[in-house]
Design an enzyme around this catalytic site. Structure first.
Site, PDB file in Angstrom:
ATOM      1  CB  CYS B 131      -0.958   0.008   1.184  1.00 38.26           C
ATOM      2  SG  CYS B 131      -0.209  -0.333   2.777  1.00 38.26           S
ATOM      3  CG  HIS B 261      -0.231   4.557   3.672  1.00 36.59           C
ATOM      4  ND1 HIS B 261      -0.717   4.420   4.950  1.00 36.59           N
ATOM      5  CD2 HIS B 261       0.214   3.309   3.314  1.00 36.59           C
ATOM      6  CE1 HIS B 261      -0.589   3.161   5.345  1.00 36.59           C
ATOM      7  NE2 HIS B 261      -0.036   2.465   4.373  1.00 36.59           N
TER       8      HIS B 261
END
Lengths: 353, 353
Positions: B131, B261
């Site tokens: 990710c 993120h």
């Protein structure tokens, strides 16, 4: 003979309060008089320093009469106006604002790196660096002396107290507003929880919610998309280290940490430097604590080191693809070494000379 | 003719739940059967997908019978064991674990960057990137096609949900434990507040307190001081972009954000690239939203974009001291594009072909 007289200008602010803590805990300089100076709003307030109750006096030209060293922790425009007044009245001004840092006639000093510069002060003013720059300066200074620094790419994880007491209070209020709310899973739900708690967006010093968020904008807008904080990291690093051609790119990001700035540093040197060599230099440096043991998953974090004087260094790695390059992570208390402590250490250096 | 049969393996986890959200909101593929697969503990659970109640079935070889595409969101060791079983039973496995990503016989796919690679799958397995890597891939892919990427220096601001539902729950509990406590001003006071609330250090997935802190350690320990997460960013970026000699240094840091993120990216290209040129490429890319207006202090933050499909890009600047170099900041939902969405888009690509 009585010791020198020291003044703290901005004695009731976030950094001024830490300055008083430092005066209480460091007894090595036998100050004569300690004078606490602040705005009219705080004048008259009583604060105990070294066991003696002091009354805060209002900022005025006369407040500097008889002062040997005046340490300024006030906004840029107040320093720009009042530091020269202090000098006129006979003091040396050690200034923690941005007003004089890039003035070629004002030295920008981190005692571990360039203490000798305190003697060249044609304006009677010595500047203290920005807290973000300072957080990595002792570590970079130790490496630069031996290996010759050439390039820096830096990302910051900056604490709320970089925006003063207002920043600390806002973060604590935001954390209380989002606690137990299960927010952070949908765009804007953090902002809604803050608004529901009466924490209005237009009142934050952070440009965006800080609880459960990170904010890639610190300081004010400068040309070409840069922020003032990012340019300070570049320009002040060059001046303190004495490397006018140092290549620097910084990205400054606020994180929901109360106090202690962290930086991820990618540093390129003139020659190869091993992790072991860097470790030895960090261990030998007086103001650095090495916390770096990957096998034990030992590394510094801001909540683990806040309140301490040294800079903490860990995650030291040789870059895999870049020659002569180290990666490391530093944590430094932005109110202590990043502000009050370094200012005080400049004053100590002046007294010891 | 009925549509293809799709299976979600790990349907009850943090990523699996987002996968079901995506199946509900994206109607463009007329799946025949939708099969939800999980561990024995979750088998029998009822979950409504596209208006129909489904019963979660236990992971077994027979669970893959008749499945055309099996999307795996389970730990590495489970994927390593079960993806080949799914292939044996006739499925194509699209795997979001780290088990196969660097296998030269398994393509590592971000459809916007290298959709054509889905056809070369000698093992019947296609891997979905980590990710953190994925959060910057569409942005870098758009720039690389025109300007030729050479070097990357990246610092991450990674969300708690990178550690799954356990990570989300832990952060929420930690925030509740520190709220109103005025901690973060003394070393260890955050850890003490967590312990007082019964949140033991040995039970966290984060190695250190995450509330009011940042933690420069993500993933597991690898050689020479690196973490698994940092090496994934390097190795997966090279493979996805098809640049085996790409120079990469990454520092991965966990921040107290629930989901999404962020990355500060320093990217060096073969030739000069202006902010305007980068803006045009980002605006033309299908999965990127440009949020970049310094005059209006407009930039992306994780809490502002969580839950959205695109990657958000802002703070685009030309480096002042490095030739052919751009700095920018990206935010990408690590459960959506960073995991479930990209996996689903790989499956869509397979169906459309």
């Amino acid at each position: 003979m009585p010791g020198p007289t020291v003044a703290i200008v901005g004695a009731t602010g976030a950094v001024g309060s830490v300055m008083i803590d430092i005066l209480n805990s460091r007894e090595n300089v036998p100050w004569g008089e300690i004078r606490l100076i602040a705005s009219a709003r705080s004048a008259g307030k009583k604060i105990t320093v070294r066991g003696v109750e002091h009354t805060v006096v209002e900022l005025s030209p006369e407040a500097f009469d008889g002062v040997d060293i005046a340490m300024f922790d006030v906004p840029d425009e107040l320093s720009a106006q009042w530091a020269p007044v202090a000098v006129e009245r006979g003091a040396i001004a050690v200034d923690n604002s941005g007003a004089f840092r890039m003035d070629p006639e004002v030295p920008l000093v981190v005692p571990e790196v360039n203490a000798d510069r305190v003697h060249e002060r044609p304006k009677g003013i010595i500047a203290n660096p920005n807290c973000t720059t300072l957080s990595m300066m002792t570590a970079l200074g130790a490496l630069h002396r031996e290996f010759g620094l050439r390039e820096l790419v830096v990302s910051s994880y900056q604490a709320a107290s970089g925006s003063g007491q207002e920043g600390i209070d806002r973060l604590q209020e935001e954390i209380a507003a989002v606690a137990g709310k299960q927010v952070g899973e949908r765009a804007g739900d953090v902002a809604e929880a803050l608004a529901a708690a009466g924490l209005l967006a237009e009142q934050t010093p952070f440009k965006a919610p800080l609880a459960m968020n990170v904010v890639p904008w610190c300081g004010s807008r400068k040309d070409d998309g840069w922020t003032s904080e990012e340019l300070k990291v570049r320009n002040e690093s060059r001046k303190i280290l004495g490397i006018p051609e140092l290549k620097v790119s910084a990205t400054c990001v606020r994180v929901p940490v109360v106090t202690t700035h962290s930086l991820a540093v990618h540093a390129v040197f003139e020659r190869e430097i091993s992790v072991e060599q860097a470790h030895r230099l960090f261990e030998a440096a007086p103001s650095i604590v090495l916390q770096d043991d990957p096998a034990g998953e030992v590394f510094p974090t801001p909540a683990g080191v806040v309140g301490a004087d040294p800079t903490y260094v860990g995650r030291v790695r040789q870059a895999l693809d870049f020659p002569n390059t180290l990666e490391f992570f530093v944590c430094g208390d932005n109110l202590r070494k990043g502000a009050a402590l370094n200012t005080y250490e400049i004053a100590e250096t002046l007294v010891q000379d």
